[in-house]
Scaffold this active site. Structure first.
Site, PDB file in Angstrom:
ATOM      1  CE  LYS A  43      34.556  41.793  37.050  1.00  0.00           C
ATOM      2  NZ  LYS A  43      34.734  41.355  38.429  1.00  0.00           N
TER       3      LYS A  43
ATOM      4  CD  GLU B 120      29.880  44.883  43.464  1.00  0.00           C
ATOM      5  OE1 GLU B 120      28.657  44.682  43.658  1.00  0.00           O
ATOM      6  OE2 GLU B 120      30.630  44.023  42.951  1.00  0.00           O
TER       7      GLU B 120
ATOM      8  CB  SER C 126      39.673  38.509  32.950  1.00  0.00           C
ATOM      9  OG  SER C 126      40.522  39.614  33.171  1.00  0.00           O
TER      10      SER C 126
END
Ligand SMILES: Cc1ncc(COP(=O)(O)O)c(C=O)c1O
Lengths: 403, 266
Positions: free
Chosen positions: A96, A118, A385
């Protein structure tokens, strides 16, 4: 599939990926989206911007992330080699941050002092709070009340980083509702606010911009494969929530026709149970959160409440580029159940000493399935991830353990 | 001439400002929805905006979100909404009805099927919040069937885009008085007067102003410079929880009649 097709050329000037994508938003947002598109298209070719981004990715995020051959896991499975692209080693512990570092630089150049985001699992919220702290921007994170409960550690991390976390109690109180609420904030505060969307969803230019910032994953991986293994992998796999880590890995390989591409969606209690978050494997084309894509909804068009053990996959839509890749036949998308993901989590922990995020554990489970189907000289490249620290409480609760 | 065009022509001829109430279909009560619609007209509505409930109303504030959630929980879908319009039309062939909502319910229903059924039920137009002009190609079957697409204009709309909106507008143009969600804040009529005047000068259709109209006072101020006022959240909020037809009709009267008189005496 024709090998002459250029799968990397999307989106078109209207922000469409084939029939998907676009800008399905209220009139009030058309101007800020145009402003953002204009700014981003200028910056993406600006050498000073690119240099600053590269510097941050190297010195702040810690890129490049390695490709690790999970030998004991591969042996245990029997079959092809499982290779892990270690996005879990990035600063803040997931892919991210690739996106938030990029968008924060765009926000800074656009002169926006306030950032909103969000978050589902909280990884994107943490990554947004992190870059906001670093650039001295105010940060407000919207998070579903259900997710706040299951991702407490990340909520506290965001607060430590100076962000305000706003619980969202509308609808299903998860990621989709957090996105609605962030959009409502943005529409109200367009003048001074930059909305950092955390995945390749939302209206154009977000699916393109977030993909571009995550595409470093696949670019690195492709070069690393050629350098370290002398060839491309046989198959790629990644988990798909909104689809940012997946498209990040896939994009550089889209025109390598010999590389098979498989996305792993949150299969929850199994697709047949109806309790899942597999928008591509089990949904239909619709319009959600500003774009046309595959959605999970009922016959009245009401968006479904999804279920996945991992908050980051618990989303009833998916990035429009994945919808396009599915329909074009370039990528396959399958559901991986909660149980399979948990099994993969434990197996990876015990064979390799890696605690993966529950989201990423879906990809690992899929990689294990794919490896079984291939000969021992085959290679499966799996995007790991994120790391699993944030999920320790959820996992303990599943096992009936108190921590 | 469409029912919407006829209604605005009549308003213009008599020098009146239009009153457009918004209600969420299925709230406060599916059984009394048709009664509610007639009550709106009896209390002075010139056109009815009927909200199609949607699970993810991104542009709406809490009042309309909750009304939508309640309606969905009662099982309200497009079939019910169209059924109420059909029933309403047996007694009222004149009041235009615009369905307001989000694209997904219509997309899933099928554009052609929706267009056919909506026209048959007696719907006159659609206002789809998340379908800006750029994406309106999907609505071609609706236009072909005779449904007018009501477009929104906002304070953030750039001048060049405003020209295009004015050129494409049908029925009326819905001017969103402030950048925000429905039911938020209160508006400064002073700021928007100039902007609405500008839009009216360009548009060939009438301009309705919505968002932030709460009572007779704010409606009256807007009537000075708009062709119609929309009252949404204030009405939906007041109707919430009303039980039985008498209470529903009473509340509609309480809130709309003072606005109607204010508009007529401005
Ligand atoms: C570690 C990790 N992987 C995957 C995801 C899913 O998001 P996306 O599909 O956009 O990569 C999340 C989302 O929170 C995450 O935290």
């Amino acid at each position: 599939m024709s090998s002459t097709q250029d799968f990397q050329r999307w989106p078109d000037a209207h922000g469409r990926f084939g029939d998907f994508g676009g800008q399905y938003v209220a009139e009030t947002l058309m101007a800020p989206l145009a402003e953002l598109t204009e700014a981003y298209e200028r910056l993406r070719d600006d050498p000073a911007f690119i240099a600053e981004l590269d510097r941050d990715l190297k010195h702040y995020v810690g890129r490049p992330s390695p490709i690790y051959h999970a030998e004991r896991l591969s042996q245990h499975i029997g079959g092809a080699r499982i290779l892990l692209k270690r996005e879990d080693l990035n600063h803040t512990g997931a892919h991210k941050i690739n996106n938030t570092v990029g968008q924060a630089l765009v926000a800074k150049r656009m002169g926006k002092p306030r950032i909103i985001a969000e978050t589902g699992a909280g990884q994107h919220g943490v990554a947004s709070a992190t870059v906001a702290a670093r650039l001295g921007l105010k940060c407000v994170v919207y998070m579903g009340a259900v997710d706040i409960e299951r991702q407490k550690i990340n909520v506290y991390r965001m607060k430590l980083l100076g962000a305000e976390v706003v619980p969202v109690t509308s609808g299903s109180k998860t990621l989709k509702d957090a996105l609605n609420e962030a959009m409502r904030d943005w529409v109200t505060n367009v003048a001074d606010t930059f909305y950092i969307i955390g995945t390749v969803a939302g209206p154009h230019p977000y699916p393109m911009m977030v993909r571009d910032f995550n595409a470093i994953v696949g670019r690195e991986a492709r070069a690393q494969m050629l350098e370290e293994y002398g060839r491309l992998p046989d198959v790629l796999t990644a988990c798909v929530g909104g689809g940012s880590n997946a498209i990040g890995l896939f994009h550089a390989f889209l025109n390598d026709a010999q590389v098979r591409i498989v996305g792993a969606e949150g299969g929850g209690e199994g697709i047949a149970s109806g309790h899942h978050a597999a928008s591509l494997a089990a949904g239909r084309p619709g319009v959600l959160h500003g774009n046309r894509t595959y959605v999970l909804c009922d016959d009245n068009g009401q968006i479904a409440e999804t279920h996945s053990i991992s908050a980051g996959l618990d989303y009833p839509g998916v990035g429009p580029e994945h919808a396009y890749l599915k329909d074009a036949g370039r990528a396959e998308y399958v559901g991986v159940s909660d149980e399979e993901a948990m099994e993969a989590f434990h197996l990876l922990a015990r064979t390799e000493g890696i605690l993966a995020a529950l989201e990423s554990s879906h990809a690992v489970a899929q990689a294990m399935k794919l490896a079984r189907e291939l000969p021992s000289d085959g290679m499966v490249l799996c995007n790991l991830s994120g790391r699993g620290d944030k999920d320790v409480h959820t996992i303990a609760a599943c096992e009936g353990v108190e921590v | 001439m469409s029912r919407i065009d006829r209604r605005f022509a009549a308003l213009k001829a008599t020098g009146r400002t239009g009153l457009i109430p918004f209600v969420t279909a299925g709230d406060p009560s599916p059984e009394h929805m048709v009664t509610l619609m007639h009550a709106l007209v009896d209390a002075g509505a010139d056109l009815i905006e009927l909200g199609i409930p949607f699970s993810d109303p991104m542009a709406d504030g809490p009042v309309i979100q909750h009304a939508s959630e309640r309606a969905i929980a009662r099982g309200v879908g497009l079939a019910e909404v169209l059924g109420w319009v059909t029933a309403f039309r047996t007694r009222d062939a004149e009041t235009p009805i615009v369905l307001m909502g989000y694209l997904n319910p219509i997309e899933i229903h099928g554009y052609e099927r929706f267009a056919r059924e909506a026209v048959q039920a007696g719907v006159d137009g659609v206002l789809l919040v998340d379908c800006p002009l750029e994406e309106a190609a999907v609505l071609q079957p609706l236009r072909q069937a005779g449904l007018q697409q009501i477009l929104l204009a906002a304070p953030t709309t750039a001048p060049g885009r405003m020209v295009r909106l004015c050129e494409s507008a049908e029925g009326f143009l819905y001017y969103v008085s402030f950048a925000g969600i429905t039911g938020a804040g209160s508006l400064s009529t002073h700021d928007i007067a100039a902007r609405v005047a500008d839009v009216r000068a360009r548009a060939t259709v009438p301009v309705a102003v919505g968002f932030g109209v709460r009572n007779a006072q704010s409606a009256k101020e807007i009537a000075g410079f708009a062709d119609a006022v929309v009252i949404g959240s204030a009405l939906v909020g007041r109707l919430a929880g009303a039980k039985g037809p008498d209470e529903i009709v009473g509340r509609v009267r309480d809130i709309l009649q003072p606005i109607r008189s204010a508009l007529d005496t401005h």
